[in-house]
Each structure stands twice: as structure tokens, then as C-alpha cells.
Motif scaffolding. Structure first.
Motif, short mmCIF file in Angstrom:
data_model
loop_
_atom_site.label_atom_id
_atom_site.label_comp_id
_atom_site.label_asym_id
_atom_site.label_seq_id
_atom_site.Cartn_x
_atom_site.Cartn_y
_atom_site.Cartn_z
N MET B 1 0.84 -1.20 0.00
CA MET B 1 0.00 0.00 0.00
C MET B 1 0.88 1.25 0.00
O MET B 1 1.49 1.59 1.02
N PRO B 2 0.97 1.93 -1.15
CA PRO B 2 1.85 3.11 -1.20
C PRO B 2 1.24 4.29 -0.45
O PRO B 2 0.03 4.32 -0.22
N TYR B 3 2.08 5.24 -0.07
CA TYR B 3 1.62 6.43 0.65
C TYR B 3 0.65 7.25 -0.19
O TYR B 3 0.85 7.49 -1.36
N ARG B 4 -0.43 7.66 0.46
CA ARG B 4 -1.44 8.50 -0.19
C ARG B 4 -1.52 9.81 0.60
O ARG B 4 -1.79 9.80 1.79
N LEU B 47 3.78 15.17 -5.72
CA LEU B 47 5.23 15.06 -5.62
C LEU B 47 5.61 14.02 -4.56
O LEU B 47 6.49 13.17 -4.77
N CYS B 48 4.93 14.09 -3.42
CA CYS B 48 5.25 13.18 -2.33
C CYS B 48 4.91 11.74 -2.69
O CYS B 48 5.69 10.82 -2.42
N GLU B 49 3.75 11.56 -3.29
CA GLU B 49 3.32 10.20 -3.64
C GLU B 49 4.20 9.59 -4.72
O GLU B 49 4.58 8.42 -4.65
N MET B 50 4.52 10.41 -5.72
CA MET B 50 5.14 9.83 -6.91
C MET B 50 6.67 9.91 -6.93
O MET B 50 7.33 9.03 -7.48
N VAL B 51 7.22 10.95 -6.35
CA VAL B 51 8.68 11.14 -6.43
C VAL B 51 9.38 10.76 -5.11
O VAL B 51 10.39 10.07 -5.12
N LEU B 52 8.82 11.22 -3.99
CA LEU B 52 9.51 11.01 -2.72
C LEU B 52 9.27 9.62 -2.11
O LEU B 52 10.21 8.95 -1.65
N ALA B 53 7.99 9.21 -2.09
CA ALA B 53 7.66 7.96 -1.39
C ALA B 53 8.45 6.75 -1.91
O ALA B 53 8.86 5.90 -1.12
N PRO B 54 8.70 6.66 -3.22
CA PRO B 54 9.48 5.50 -3.69
C PRO B 54 10.91 5.46 -3.16
O PRO B 54 11.58 4.45 -3.28
N ASP B 113 4.71 18.09 6.31
CA ASP B 113 4.07 16.89 6.86
C ASP B 113 4.04 15.79 5.79
O ASP B 113 4.49 14.65 6.03
N MET B 114 3.57 16.13 4.61
CA MET B 114 3.47 15.13 3.54
C MET B 114 4.84 14.63 3.11
O MET B 114 5.05 13.44 2.87
N MET B 115 5.81 15.56 3.01
CA MET B 115 7.16 15.14 2.62
C MET B 115 7.77 14.22 3.68
O MET B 115 8.51 13.28 3.35
N LEU B 120 11.36 10.70 5.05
CA LEU B 120 11.87 11.57 6.10
C LEU B 120 13.34 11.92 5.90
O LEU B 120 13.75 13.07 6.11
N ALA B 121 14.12 10.94 5.49
CA ALA B 121 15.57 11.17 5.38
C ALA B 121 15.86 12.28 4.38
O ALA B 121 16.72 13.14 4.61
N LEU B 122 15.14 12.29 3.27
CA LEU B 122 15.35 13.34 2.28
C LEU B 122 14.75 14.65 2.74
O LEU B 122 15.35 15.72 2.60
N GLN B 123 13.56 14.60 3.34
CA GLN B 123 12.85 15.81 3.75
C GLN B 123 13.66 16.68 4.68
O GLN B 123 13.49 17.89 4.74
#
Lengths: 568, 568
Positions: B1-4, B47-54, B113-115, B120-123
């Protein structure tokens, strides 16, 4: 700051808090004299300090690994297991007929606590073996006993528990492993088991697996499950480890912690097994092993809490930051919030340890006397010991990281490992949610009788302390009353409402019990005992009010949120 | 279940709970229209769902590393940082004069919050840069602003904070790094700094370090500290990154979590720096950066809690174990204790998020209006947002592991990483103990005025809700009263007694605030909002009673235990 075994704390708890004397006075445990008790605590303490504690970091940094199907354990673990076996610690509570020492479980609990502090990953191997010994003592026939118990008790062989399968975790009844009768009275076991702690090693001659499986005529669910002994090597005519059995380690898990303990996926392919106990009665037999293991796992949490506390205290008594309130130039332990954290950690450990020892005393008294009251007491306390001891393990380990500040997040410090290691203890041997359901379900089936008897003791204790320590006795008495009311409410509810309050109820009960034992300590002890009791009763016990509101909140509000609402 | 990305939750909170409209109505923030708000939440969410979460797992499995003095970041982090910069997210709240968007902090908080949920490490890299931008806006002279702000806001360069030294952690005043004046008006900075988050990277042209150091005539302690901008590369005449400065990464820490974020030991050897603000006023300037960062770190905790919750919920809606109470064959989310855990996680996240957003609204209102009341509100809420948000981060991440059962302890599942990553947030930017001391110390210096104003709002809200939702309004009103009494008691005590109750007081305040915002949501929202509010008010809010007993327990019992007693 190396681990120091808290032998004086154990002696005080046994003598003044959990009334260990009554165990000594039974016919069964006359050997557990004060002298023996002292000798055991001292010797086990030395073993833990000198042999086990140095391995704590080694296991983390050099995890057990699988090489061409063979488990290679962490450096030094083989020798340390040998030292544990040689000291007779595996068979402390085991039947003397097979080489055990026949000592009370209470003393085994104290020793397991110290071993868990010193090196949890290694301690899990003796713990599993002890559980297996107890299951065989209760359920195996004489032939199996004679074949396996002496080797397990001596530590030449060791034992594991095989319950879980990918689709059967908390729901053990969903298991698919099959047992087909062979012509010679043995069984052919086939299936996959996961999360097998110490599923294999490179230091015992044999590894004995107790495996839950279903016979061809076994019903669906838990009532169709039987228990089998499936050794890695089949004993030969002389009783030695003989030919290789049809089982193998498929892989080891890559875990958050406990890296020194190999957690295996096991595959059984028509492996030879012997039935333990009666057909389809495997769950009953397994529960013997699990109840022992549940107390043992609770004690693991307490042991890690002790080690994490000592580690954090050592840091806080050394590290200087800022002007301190008492001496101006003291270490951070002088700062009020750090001192609060340390005091609460110590008070929590004392309380959880008292609960585990009182639970063990009840187990011993039930064994020695056969009295149903003691058995009910032991059964009631077991889920509390397990869930609360492991919750405290996680909380104190977390607080230990926090006391270290930035250094707590750096692995070299060692503080983080305690949290990583202990984190599994709230999960295995029945998650803490399962423990709470057991408490408000099965353990209140008696209409709350065991609970009310315990509450009466707590109130009597508070009454007796009222003259000497009124400010400590009154909150304990009040809390017991509030808990009594919550218990009365709970036993009148249906199972859904009970389950909805189960976790909070268990935690509240642990708080009240902890305060009760602290009060006993304050009555028997000196100034520091009273000060520690005050910390617990003023700062920790008050949690029970909020928890008991939650315990009585019922299920309906939870189900007012649909799955879609939860995901919205 | 990916981040939404929970964009609908943010919209509801802004519109109905934290009164974001008043920010929009100020002259300063007229651009923050409803349309802009929606666009920002939507775009940042994507951005968070598609670029960061992976990248969440990638950073953990392929940590940043140091190769011959050069930091090599985790695969994909460079591109993702580029995407964050390109989207304008670094300078969301920054001054438009230097390329910022000049939007309210409240929206930046939602995006952070979303990032944090997604990676977290990148944010942490943008968060540090945002803090630096704010510190420069407030304290740097125009030359420095013109040289650094555009590059930081565009993301060509990034920023770090350098406070800690081995002997100077919470006690910043103990630092030894020296700043010696050069003839050209710059300074030569020499010393070692530790725990420098994103101390270097391989994707920005320059890394700008804000470094606390002492001038030759600087007094001992915090009053002798000045702030310097010390870039990795000295800007040339065109403003581009020019010659290498006298600083280097000595090593990277091996941490419990946040492996994708390089945590550096930095060495400065007569590195060229520029004074930011006035001599010896460095702490004031650093506090600007830290206050921003403290809210930001609280939000990190909340973001990780959200991700851990979604991850656990996905598992619980899929995993089947045992007969379930509603449908019989449902997933484990149907079991009462699991549903309790999930509901409480969701309710906790909502409450902590509301506090962080209300805090951000107060920051925006203080900026836009200059009103002292708003500034006091923002200052009062900041330690609560930080400490409570990060506590909840750890608790929800822990609960997420627990929901997974055995799989939670296996690293491949991903649940454990949330706990490992978030664990540092209770420590950095001032430990949560320091936050609590700030709350009961500095933030009650006004005799409790800011606290009482907030409590009045809570009681007014409860009064207004009493007719419609009596069973929810009454406990909130009662809790606010109990908290008012505790606050009155606290402001009358000396600092030691306040500090001894600080952590419990902060937590109690957060519980009451959380209930207040849940009640607002229940008043404005539909059935599910009311059900969630009920979960919080019936199950979480009651904690405040025990906490407030603890808050008033005083220091004397803690010091009745000597160091020797703690070690006994």
C-alpha cells in the motif's frame, strides 16, 4: 558501564515483597533454602556479568547467518551456551529424575531476568529449551521423556517451538502442516513453519523441534491439532544423535533486532516425528510450553529494561551539560527531568519484576500444593507479566535512548540495540493484544474471582500500611477500588466490549499491582525503598484512572468508524 | 500500500479546525486563496506520492556514505531534491524579494508533513534549508541576503545548522569553536561540530553552514556566542560557488535510522565565515532558525505517524486471522483490539496535526499582524508541537509494528523503518525534555497568560458544543478546568518543581488541545468525524488526569533518591 546483576534487588523482592518463603516451606521445594537462593543468584549473576554480557554487542554486529544450509552463530555464543549448560541453568526447574535441579520457577525467573539483561539474543535459546522441557515433562510418554529430557537438560541438545505458518500466526488453528502415520508408530511431518527462534545452531549435537501439525483425521481449527517431537537428527539405539531427519532451514529473517538469534523458516518434508500427548490435543500441550514461555518473555522485557536502565544511568552519571541544581557542576542525572526519567525507569522495573516473581511464586505454589486458587492466580497473572513486562521493556529502552540524547541514536553507543532487541517481545508468544484478550476473556471466565481475590489482597495491604505510610497507602487503596469497579463492569459485558477495553484494562491492572508491591517494599524497606515507592505511586499509578475510563469505553465507537473511514 | 497524501484531511483542518481563513484575510497573505491552497496541497501531494515515497526504502537500504571525503547520497535523492527545488517548495514561505513565494507557514507545514511521510531522510534537507532561509531573512545584512538567499530558495545551494560539539549538546553555551576576525571583515572559523544533518551532499553546488562560534572577546556561556555563515565553497565575484573553504566532513554517523540522511562530524580549520547578525547575539539568531525547525521537527513526527498508520492499515485490511466479529471472515482490522489500535493511531495523528497547524496559524498571524498575543501563542505552542508531535511519531510507529505482528519485526516489511527513522525526532532540535522545560519555564514566564488564553478558548469551544454534543463537550470542559488548576499551581512553584512536572504537563496540555480540536471537527464534520472525536475524547483525553497528578508531584521525591540509590 558493564552490566551488574541486581542480586540484592532480587533477594529483597523474594524476602520482603513476593513472599518466597511460602514456596520454601512446601515439601516440593525444601531444597530452595536461603543459602541455595543466595548461591544461585550469585553464581548466575557472575555468569551473566562475565560470560554473557560481553556478547551483547557481538551478536548484534555479527548476526547469525545461513551458509549452505548451515546456521553459523555469532562468535562466542557456542562457548556461552556451553557455560549456561554446564552451570545447570537449563534444567534449574526441571525434574531431578532426568537431571534437573527441581528448583522453583521463581528462581529460574530471576536467573532468566539476569540472562536477558546480559544478552537477550543468546538467552532465547535456553528459554525455548526450558519451555520444551516443561512441555515434555507434562505431556510426553516415558519413552520420549527418557530419550529427550536428559539431553535437553544437560544442554547437549536444545529445543524450539514450531507454531507459526505464513497463514497461521495468532490464528494457530489455520495451520496446514500435516502429520501422516508411519507403520512403526512414528509420523511423517510435512509443511513449512516460520519465525522459529533458534531454529538451528552450530553448537548443540541436536536440535529438537516441537511441531504443531494436523493428523489426517484432525478437525479444522485448533481442535484438530497435534504436537510432535521432530529432532534434527533421529536418535540412534544408544540415544545419540543419529541420522539426519527430513527438515531444513530455508532462510533466516533479517530483523530489526535480536540479530544474534537465528529466526528460521523451517521446511519439513516427511520428517520423522513422535506424537507428544494425545492425538488432537496438541494445543493443550503447547499451552503448557507457551504459558511458561509467556512468563519467560515478560521477563525478557524486564531484563532488557534493567540493562537499558543501567546503561542510561551510567551515561547520566558521567555526562555533564549545563549548570545543575544540586551541585552546580554535576552530571545530567542531577537535572530534574533526567532524574525523573531515571527514577521512573527504576520504579517501573521494580514493579514489573515484582509482578513476574509473584506470578512465578503462584506457579510454584500451584505445582507444590495442587491448589486451584494458586493455579488461577498464576493463570491470571501470566498475561499481565507477559504484556506489561514487554511493554515496560520497550518503554524503558526508549527512555534509555532519550537519556543519551544524540548519542542514543548512534548505534555505537549501544542504547538503540536494547530497543531493537526488545521490540519483538511484545509480539512473539502471543502479541500483547492477544494477552489482553486472554485476560478479559478466559481469565475472567470465573466471573472475576481470581481478580477479586487479588484486589482484596491489595486492599488489605493498603489497610495494613495506612498507619505507617498514609500518603502512599491511600492512593493504592483507592486505585484498587476503582479497578474493582471496572472489573465488575467488565465481567458483565459481552466479549466485544471487553476486548475493546482489554489492553487498557491489562495495563491498569499492572499499574495497581505495581503500586501494591512498591507499597510492600516501602513497608519492609529503608528510605530509598520508600522514595522509589513514592515515585511510582505519585507518578505512575495515577495512569490507572485514564486507563480504566478507556477500559470501559466499549466497542461501539470503534465500529462507528468503517474501514473506509479509517482509510479516508 | 503506497503512501497517499491526506490532502482532504488538510483541507478540512484548515477550513474547519484551525481557522486558516483569518490568515488569508491579512494583507500579508492575500495570495493564499482557497484555490491556491487546493493547488498547493494537490501538487505537493503528487510530488510526495510519486517522487519522494518511492525513495523511503531506498535511503534505508543504500545509506549515504563517505568516499574519500565526499558524501555520496542514496540513489534517486539528487533527482528528488531537484524536483522539490523545481516545484518551489524550498522557498514556499520565503521572501518574494529573493525568489520565495511568500506563502503562509501553515501551508509549508502541511507540505512538510506530507514530505516527512513520504521520505523523512530526504525531507530533512529542505527542512534545514528552510530554517536557514528564515534565520538569514531575520538576521543577515543585505549583502549576505543577496548573496545566499536566492541560491538557497532556488535549491542550487542548501543549508545546515551547526550547533552541537562533543561537550556541548543541550548546553550549547559550552561550545569551543572559535571565530577570529580576518582583516577583510570576514572571520576564520575553527573547531569541530557533530550531528550535522545533511552536512554535505553530492547534488547541490554549495552547502551553506550556519555555525555557532565564539569571538575572541566572547563571554563564556551562551551570551558570548555569535553566528556565522560558512559555505563549503566561497562565492566568487559573480556569486557562484568559488574556491573550496577550510572545512571538511570527518565522518558520518552509523545511526539507528534515517540512513538516507548523512549526519556528519564537521571540521572547520580557519574556514572563512561571515557574521550573521550582531556579535555575541548568535543564540538569538539561532533561535529563529530553531523555532522554525522545532515546529518542523514536530511535523516530521506527525508525517511519519501518518505513513506508519497508512502502512499498518493497509496490512490490517488485508491480513486475515481468525473468525472476526462483524463478518466472520474479515481481515484483522475487524478485531476489536486491532480496530482500537488503528482508531487511536488515526485520532492521535489528527490531534497532533491540528496542534501543529494551529501553531503555524499563530506564527503566520504574528508575522502578518505583529500582535504580541499571536506571538505568545506561537511561542507557547512550539514546544508542544515539537515534543508531542515527535512522541506521537514514535508511538504510532511502534503501534504500526505491533499491528503487523511478527512481520513488523522483519525489516523487509518496512514497518520497523518508521520507528527507526522517527526515533531521532524526540532528540534533535532540543530533546523533548528541553521542550518541556521551555514550556514550564520560559513559556510560563508571563504568569501563564498565554496558557490561560488558550484554555479560555477551549472552554468557550466546549460551552458552544454542549448543546449539540454534550457527551463530548463535557469531558473537554472538565479537562480544561483541571489543566487550568494545574497551570495555576505550576506558575506558583519554583523552577525545580516545575521542571519535575514538565514532561507530564506538556503531554497533558497536548491531550486537552487535541480533544479541543477534535471537538471542533465533530461540530463541523460528519458522522466519521464525530466517531473519531469520540475515540479521542473517550480513550486518549482521560490520560490527562494521571498526567496532571504527575505534573504536580514536585521535585523532592526525585531527589530523595541519591545517585547511589539509583545505582543500587
Amino acid at each position: 558501564m558493564p552490566y551488574r546483576a541486581p542480586t540484592r534487588d532480587f533477594a529483597f523482592l523474594l524476602d520482603h515483597v513476593v513472599a518466597f518463603d511460602q514456596v520454601r516451606q512446601t515439601d516440593r521445594f525444601t531444597d530452595a533454602t536461603p543459602e541455595t537462593t543466595t548461591a544461585i543468584l550469585t553464581e548466575a549473576g557472575k555468569l551473566c556479568e562475565m560470560v554473557l554480557a560481553p556478547l551483547q554487542r557481538v551478536g548484534d554486529q555479527h548476526p547469525a547467518r545461513l551458509e549452505n544450509g548451515v546456521v553459523r552463530t555469532s562468535p562466542g555464543f557456542a562457548q556461552a551456551f556451553g557455560a549456561i549448560a554446564e552451570g545447570g541453568w537449563l534444567g534449574m526447574a526441571a525434574d531431578p529424575e532426568y537431571g534437573g535441579l527441581g528448583l522453583p520457577q521463581t528462581l529460574a525467573t530471576a536467573v532468566n531476568d539476569m540472562m536477558s539483561s546480559a544478552c537477550l539474543a543468546l538467552q532465547l535459546a535456553p528459554l525455548m529449551t526450558q519451555g520444551q522441557i516443561e512441555a515434555l515433562e507434562h505431556h510426553a510418554d516415558d519413552t520420549l521423556k527418557a530419550r529427550f529430557l536428559p539431553k535437553l537438560i544437560s544442554g547437549q541438545w536444545c529445543g524450539t517451538m514450531n507454531l507459526t505458518e505464513p497463514q497461521a500466526g495468532s490464528d494457530v488453528g489455520a495451520l496446514r502442516t500435516k502429520a501422516e502415520p508411519n507403520e512403526d508408530g512414528t509420523y511423517a511431518i510435512s509443511g513449512q513453519k516460520i519465525y522459529i527462534s533458534w531454529g538451528d545452531n552450530d553448537f548443540t549435537e541436536n536440535v529438537c523441534h516441537l511441531v504443531l501439525a494436523r493428523l489426517p483425521d484432525g478437525a479444522a481449527g485448533t481442535r484438530g491439532i497435534s504436537l510432535f517431537m521432530v529432532p534434527k537428527f533421529i536418535p540412534d539405539a544408544d540415544g545419540a544423535a543419529g541420522t539426519r531427519n527430513g527438515l531444513r532451514v530455508v532462510s533466516l529473517e533479517h530483523k530489526l533486532g535480536l540479530h544474534g538469534s537465528p529466526t528460521a523458516v523451517m521446511e519439513y518434508d516427511r520428517a520423522t516425528g513422535w506424537l507428544v500427548g494425545k492425538p488432537h490435543q496438541g494445543m493443550a500441550a503447547m499451552f503448557t510450553m507457551m504459558n511458561n514461555a509467556r512468563v519467560g518473555v515478560g521477563v525478557q522485557g524486564i531484563g532488557v529494561a534493567e540493562a537499558a536502565y543501567q546503561h542510561a544511568l551510567g551515561f547520566a552519571l558521567d555526562r555533564k551539560q549545563g549548570k545543575t541544581p544540586v551541585t552546580g557542576t554535576g552530571p545530567i542525572a542531577e537535572h530534574a527531568d533526567v532524574r525523573r526519567a531515571l527514577s521512573m525507569m527504576k520504579a517501573e522495573i521494580f514493579a514489573a519484576r515484582a509482578i513476574a516473581l509473584a506470578n512465578s511464586v503462584a506457579i510454584d505454589m500451584a505445582r507444590a500444593s495442587g491448589a486451584a486458587d494458586w493455579a488461577a492466580r498464576a493463570a491470571f497473572l501470566t498475561p499481565i507479566t507477559k504484556a506489561h513486562g514487554t511493554d515496560i521493556g520497550c518503554e524503558v529502552a526508549g527512555a534509555g535512548i532519550q537519556v543519551h540524547g544524540g548519542m542514543g541514536f548512534v548505534e555505537e553507543t549501544g542504547a538503540a540495540q536494547y530497543l531493537r532487541d526488545v521490540r519483538v517481545t511484545t509480539i512473539y508468544e502471543g502479541t500483547n493484544g492477544i494477552q489482553a484478550m486472554d485476560l478479559v476473556g478466559r481469565k475472567l471466565m470465573d466471573g472475576g474471582e481470581a481478580a477479586f481475590r487479588l484486589l482484596q489482597e491489595i486492599e488489605d495491604g493498603a489497610e495494613a500500611a495506612r498507619a505507617a505510610l498514609p500518603d502512599l497507602a491511600e492512593p493504592v487503596w483507592q486505585a484498587a477500588e476503582t479497578l474493582r469497579e471496572a472489573t465488575e463492569w467488565l465481567v458483565a459485558q459481552d466479549m466485544q466490549d471487553r476486548f475493546a477495553g482489554a489492553t487498557a484494562y491489562l495495563r491498569a491492572f499492572a499499574r495497581v499491582l505495581g503500586a501494591h508491591y512498591h507499597l510492600r517494599a516501602a513497608m519492609a524497606g529503608d528510605g530509598p525503598r520508600r522514595a522509589l515507592a513514592r515515585v511510582f505511586i505519585m507518578r505512575v499509578l495515577p495512569e490507572h484512572t485514564g486507563l480504566l475510563v478507556q477500559a470501559r469505553a466499549g466497542a461501539s465507537a470503534l465500529y462507528a468508524l468503517s474501514d473506509a473511514d479509517l482509510a479516508a
